[in-house]
Write an enzyme that holds these catalytic residues in place. Structure first.
Site, mmCIF file in Angstrom:
data_model
loop_
_atom_site.group_PDB
_atom_site.id
_atom_site.type_symbol
_atom_site.label_atom_id
_atom_site.label_comp_id
_atom_site.label_asym_id
_atom_site.label_seq_id
_atom_site.Cartn_x
_atom_site.Cartn_y
_atom_site.Cartn_z
ATOM 1 N NE ARG A 320 116.051 -10.276 9.898
ATOM 2 C CZ ARG A 320 116.173 -10.075 8.615
ATOM 3 N NH1 ARG A 320 117.361 -9.857 8.084
ATOM 4 N NH2 ARG A 320 115.130 -10.068 7.826
ATOM 5 C CB CYS A 352 129.026 -27.961 15.018
ATOM 6 S SG CYS A 352 130.675 -27.614 15.622
#
Ligand code: PLP
Length: 427
Positions: A320, A352
């Site tokens: 979110r 990453c």
């Protein structure tokens, strides 16, 4: 209102609890990160919403399964009498698995397949929310093959601005959802001609995290007009489904969104006098504040320009913040002593991606490696949006009730992750 609060814990410090369960204790037992849901909070939210319509017999509150489809959550709500709003066969199977009666289930979504329609018709769900003419024709054909009748409501797009994040607005003319308002009468006329279709309702769902009643009022006023004109043309409309969308407080420093009671008053004012059965599809309002994500600090990293608090939960566990620019309050699980200095820090995970963060430029009490944090209001659109991106294991889900807890979805092992795949036979 929710049931996560600091209390004197087993360590004799003030520790965040889920109901009566010490979250530091729970973290030792299940490991981090994990989602934790509170039954009492789910129950409270369901009841507050359902009770607001206690004066309208026949009202059906269909919890929106996509907000949090954990079986423990669904079972908790199903036992209270909740119906379910599903958007796929998978969600329908979850609802049925926890014994929600089919006559309390509605099926939404713009892309139902014929196989999904057939499965839902055979189980005898209450109604389909139909979103296009081709979908209507397909449903009629599938129902005719099965010798069943599909009760439907057209999802009407009222072209109102829900004043919410653009990724969760659904009731504007340029959104993919629903049928255009002006085309509704001709679609009801078509539905009357097609075999095995009973067009008995009108549906609307204009968006999510709506914190102002005005868009609801505008939409429901249009709905009322539409019902009147359909009835004038002889269509037997017996129910309206007003969707979900009621917003919840994500920040304690901002005004609270309208209460279910205010929302109910508005609903009664707009559509109360029509003698219609009322259906609702709240998701976030029921599950949002009933869940948290608990994570552990791995490193506090002094960057060139910022302090990064690196934790073991990441964007693949809770999308979110990066997907919707959402704000989640973060609390240290062990309450800091008064006078603890604060820092401004980005709270980020190991994934990453630059977009991997849970909070940006957040003022927090100084944290250290090993400390636990709770990301609040993560019960809706949290675990359901999780992925194994970066080959990270899905995090466990834990349901609490009073002083009891149950790991309703255990953490998988790496063997489980690898066992889901096959190598091609030419290698
Ligand atoms: C997502 C959705 C809901 C639930 O929305 P909330 O904002 O979580 O209440 C209800 N109805 C439909 C059709 C949906 O797609």
């Amino acid at each position: 209102m929710h049931h996560f609060a600091y209390r004197r814990g087993v360590s004799h410090k003030n520790v965040l609890h889920a109901e009566e369960v010490d979250l530091a204790d729970l973290a030792s037992a299940v490991g981090t990160p994990f989602y934790c849901y509170s039954s009492a909070t789910l129950e409270r939210h369901y009841r507050v919403f359902a009770d607001a319509f206690a004066g309208t017999p026949g009202t059906l509150v269909c919890y929106s399964v996509k907000a949090n489809s954990s079986l423990g959550v669904l079972a908790t709500l199903g036992q209270l009498g909740a119906g379910m709003d599903v958007v796929s066969e998978g969600e329908l199977r979850r609802a049925l698995a926890v014994k929600v009666p089919p006559e309390r289930i509605v099926f939404s979504g713009v892309g139902k397949t014929r196989a999904e329609m057939a499965f839902a018709l055979n189980t005898g769900i209450f109604a389909f929310n139909v979103e296009s003419e081709p979908e209507l024709r397909a449903l009629s054909e599938v129902a005719a093959e099965l010798k069943r009748t599909a009760r439907i409501a057209f999802r009407v797009n009222p072209d109102v601005d829900a004043k919410t994040h653009h990724k969760i607005a659904t009731g504007k003319a340029d959104n993919k959802f629903g049928v255009p308002f002006a085309e509704a009468p001709s679609l009801y006329a078509l539905a009357r001609e097609l075999p095995c279709i009973e067009a008995a309702g009108v549906h609307m769902h204009i968006g999510s995290q709506i914190t102002d009643l005005a868009p609801f009022r505008n939409a429901f006023a249009l709905l009322k007009e539409l019902v009147a004109s359909l009835r004038a043309e002889g269509f037997a409309i017996s129910f309206v489904n007003l969707g979900g969308g009621l917003g919840i407080p994500y920040r304690s420093d901002q005004p609270a969104p309208p209460s279910p009671a205010d929302y109910a008053k508005l609903v009664q004012e707009e559509v109360g006098g029509l003698g219609l059965r009322l259906l609702f599809e709240p998701g976030r309002m029921i599950a949002g504040n009933a869940g948290i994500l608990v994570a552990r600090v791995l490193y506090v990293k002094q960057g060139a320009a910022k302090i990064f608090t690196i934790v073991d939960a990441a964007m693949n566990d809770l999308m979110r913040p990066t997907l919707y620019e959402a704000y989640h309050e973060i609390l240290p699980v062990v309450e800091p002593a008064s006078g603890t200095p604060t820092i401004v820090t980005d709270v980020a995970g190991p994934v990453c991606e630059t977009g991997d963060y849970l909070a940006l430029a957040r003022e927090l009490p100084e944290l250290h490696a090993g400390d636990l944090i709770a990301v609040m209001t993560a019960g809706a659109y949290g675990a359901v949006l999780a992925s194994e991106y970066n080959s990270r294991l899905l995090v466990p889900e834990v349901l609490v009730a009073g002083n009891r807890y149950s790991v309703t979805r255990p953490r998988p092992g790496y063997d489980d992750m690898l066992a889901k795949e096959r190598l091609p036979n030419w290698i």
